[in-house]
Design an enzyme around this catalytic site. Structure first.
Site, PDB file in Angstrom:
ATOM      1  N   HIS A 182     -13.661   9.806   5.429  1.00  0.00           N
ATOM      2  CA  HIS A 182     -13.235  11.177   5.089  1.00  0.00           C
ATOM      3  C   HIS A 182     -14.371  12.198   5.193  1.00  0.00           C
ATOM      4  CE1 HIS A 182      -9.267   9.926   3.896  1.00  0.00           C
ATOM      5  NE2 HIS A 182      -9.735   9.067   3.007  1.00  0.00           N
TER       6      HIS A 182
ATOM      7  N   ASP B 123      -7.397   2.138   7.654  1.00  0.00           N
ATOM      8  CA  ASP B 123      -7.239   2.548   6.249  1.00  0.00           C
ATOM      9  C   ASP B 123      -5.879   3.258   6.113  1.00  0.00           C
ATOM     10  OD1 ASP B 123      -9.313   3.245   3.718  1.00  0.00           O
ATOM     11  OD2 ASP B 123      -7.684   4.696   3.960  1.00  0.00           O
TER      12      ASP B 123
ATOM     13  N   HIS C  92      -5.243   5.900   4.643  1.00  0.00           N
ATOM     14  CA  HIS C  92      -5.437   7.347   4.731  1.00  0.00           C
ATOM     15  C   HIS C  92      -5.977   7.723   6.107  1.00  0.00           C
ATOM     16  CE1 HIS C  92      -6.072   6.314   0.382  1.00  0.00           C
ATOM     17  NE2 HIS C  92      -5.182   7.285   0.249  1.00  0.00           N
TER      18      HIS C  92
ATOM     19  N   ASP D  16      -6.284  -0.569   1.703  1.00  0.00           N
ATOM     20  CA  ASP D  16      -5.379   0.167   0.809  1.00  0.00           C
ATOM     21  C   ASP D  16      -3.975   0.287   1.404  1.00  0.00           C
ATOM     22  OD1 ASP D  16      -6.444   1.901   2.706  1.00  0.00           O
ATOM     23  OD2 ASP D  16      -7.296   3.296   1.247  1.00  0.00           O
TER      24      ASP D  16
HETATM   25  C1  SP5 Z   1     -11.709   5.864   1.536  1.00  0.00           C
HETATM   26  C2  SP5 Z   1     -10.416   6.162   0.858  1.00  0.00           C
HETATM   27  O1  SP5 Z   1      -9.522   5.323   0.848  1.00  0.00           O
HETATM   28  N1  SP5 Z   1     -10.302   7.347   0.227  1.00  0.00           N
HETATM   29  C3  SP5 Z   1      -9.093   7.713  -0.425  1.00  0.00           C
HETATM   30  C4  SP5 Z   1      -9.247   8.968  -1.221  1.00  0.00           C
HETATM   31  C5  SP5 Z   1      -7.992   9.293  -1.967  1.00  0.00           C
HETATM   32  N2  SP5 Z   1      -8.255  10.287  -2.950  1.00  0.00           N
HETATM   33  C6  SP5 Z   1      -7.100  10.826  -3.609  1.00  0.00           C
HETATM   34  C7  SP5 Z   1      -6.582   9.864  -4.621  1.00  0.00           C
HETATM   35  C8  SP5 Z   1      -5.306  10.326  -5.211  1.00  0.00           C
HETATM   36  C9  SP5 Z   1      -4.807   9.258  -6.141  1.00  0.00           C
HETATM   37  N3  SP5 Z   1      -3.523   9.582  -6.633  1.00  0.00           N
HETATM   38  C10 SP5 Z   1      -3.117   8.629  -7.633  1.00  0.00           C
HETATM   39  C11 SP5 Z   1      -1.648   8.462  -7.667  1.00  0.00           C
HETATM   40  C12 SP5 Z   1      -1.336   7.217  -8.456  1.00  0.00           C
HETATM   41  N4  SP5 Z   1       0.072   6.953  -8.415  1.00  0.00           N
HETATM   42 ZN    ZN Z   2      -8.014   4.974   2.125  1.00  0.00          ZN
END
Ligand code: SP5
Ligand code: ZN
Length: 349
Positions: free
Chosen positions: A165, A201, A203, A290
């Site tokens: 990211h 990943d 994301h 993830d």
């Molecule tokens: C490297 C990587 O996987 N980065 C991911 C960053 C995500 N950041 C935002 C997280 C939002 C989490 N929301 C929680 C919802 C739980 N149901």
């Molecule tokens: Zn991720």
């Protein structure tokens, strides 16, 4: 298979993050690396190595020197500013709509202003050891590539914190410096050859996409949860295909929430076909776990046997391959899932 890791990752241990508008325990924690190392050691077939030190030059070849200086000085400056607390989190973020001039404007002097100048979210805290840990992750990543350039067919780098990211002048998404992008660029400079990045990943790797947007020699291919419903929300759509000399060298494959092994493997075929067409001479895999069915933030439905199948399929490309750790937040099963993936790629380890 060679596994490169550093104990310095443990210096980055954020106590919490702000996501969903609330303070929650941090997802990106040192126990993730402990889980991976334990599974690698239990397997017994991997060759553990420490990283070499590569200094700042490969980092500055990709990142804005201002971002690097900020990450290096942020914690001491925060302490000196007397703001207090155990981690740095922005309250205000530099949004492009603030400045009709269309530029970034000057970096502020206030510690609160500086953090919002260089980050794009509230979930990526800086703590006392973040800089050292992030530097160690870069050294792990480049060392992994160096082993592959020296003749290993594949190697895995246990990067923590992750990287995909982080853009040229932005940190965020639990990422401070873009390990995969720094490594891909370093490899192109070393060899003069092309590199493909396959980002699995859950994301979208906005940082990697942005860094190579106009680059003809680095192909970026990402399979990820459709950003309409998933972080990083604003980028990662299918119509983002690269720009300028990099036109056509970016492939986003957004997939629906709940995507399972079979649907994932089908989409993977599309991504791998593009990599084969491109004719890369090296592959960098941004390996996020993830996508796991039990991941607390992912929302996909992949399984350990799916990871083995995916690893096996990626190996069939037949390219020298640098595998770098990105996300994956089910700490209990993370190590097992990483080993399942690596064993799929290389059954004989
Ligand atoms: C490297 C990587 O996987 N980065 C991911 C960053 C995500 N950041 C935002 C997280 C939002 C989490 N929301 C929680 C919802 C739980 N149901
Ligand atoms: Zn991720």
């Amino acid at each position: 298979m060679i596994v490169v890791s550093s104990p310095l990752h443990a210096l980055h241990e954020p106590p919490r993050e702000v996501s969903g508008g609330r303070e929650v325990p941090a997802f990106e924690i040192g126990a993730r690396a402990t889980s991976i190392l334990a599974a690698v050691e239990a397997d017994g077939g991997f060759q553990l190595q420490a990283p070499d030190g590569f200094g700042l030059e490969p980092i500055l070849a990709v990142h804005d020197p201002g971002l690097v200086r900020y990450l290096e000085t942020a914690w001491d400056e925060w302490l000196a500013g007397g703001t207090g607390g155990d981690s740095i989190v922005p309250d205000t973020i530099r949004h492009p709509g603030l400045r009709p001039m269309g530029d970034a404007g000057p970096e502020p002097e206030s510690p609160c202003g500086r953090v919002g100048y260089w980050t794009f979210d509230t979930a990526t805290p800086i703590v006392a050891g973040t800089w050292q840990a992030a530097r160690s992750a870069v050294d792990v990543a480049i060392t992994t590539a160096a082993r592959v350039l020296a003749g290993a067919p594949v190697a895995y780098g246990l990067c923590r914190p992750p990287g995909h990211h982080a853009a040229r002048d932005l940190f965020g998404g639990y990422c401070y410096m873009n390990n995969a992008a720094i490594t891909a660029h370093w490899s192109t400079q070393r060899t003069g050859a092309t590199v493909a990045i396959l980002d699995v990943d859950v994301h979208h790797g906005n940082g990697s996409q942005a860094i190579f947007w106009e680059r003809p020699d680095v192909l970026y291919v990402s399979l990820h949860s459709d950003p309409r419903g998933m972080y990083p929300y604003y980028v990662g759509y299918a119509d983002e295909v690269g720009g300028g000399a990099g036109m056509g060298r970016n492939l986003n494959l957004p997939l629906p929430q709940g995507t399972d092994d079979a649907a994932y493997l089908a989409a993977l075929e599309v991504g791998l076909a593009r990599i084969a067409d491109f004719g890369a001479s090296m592959l960098v895999v941004s390996l996020g776990l993830d996508t796991y069915a039990l991941d607390p933030i992912g929302g996909f439905g992949l399984t350990a046997s799916g990871y083995t199948a995916i690893g096996r399929r990626v190996a069939l490309l037949g390219l020298p391959t640098v595998i770098l750790q990105e996300g994956g937040y089910h700490v209990g099963d993370l190590g097992r899932n990483v080993v399942a993936w690596l064993r799929g790629f290389s059954p004989a380890a």
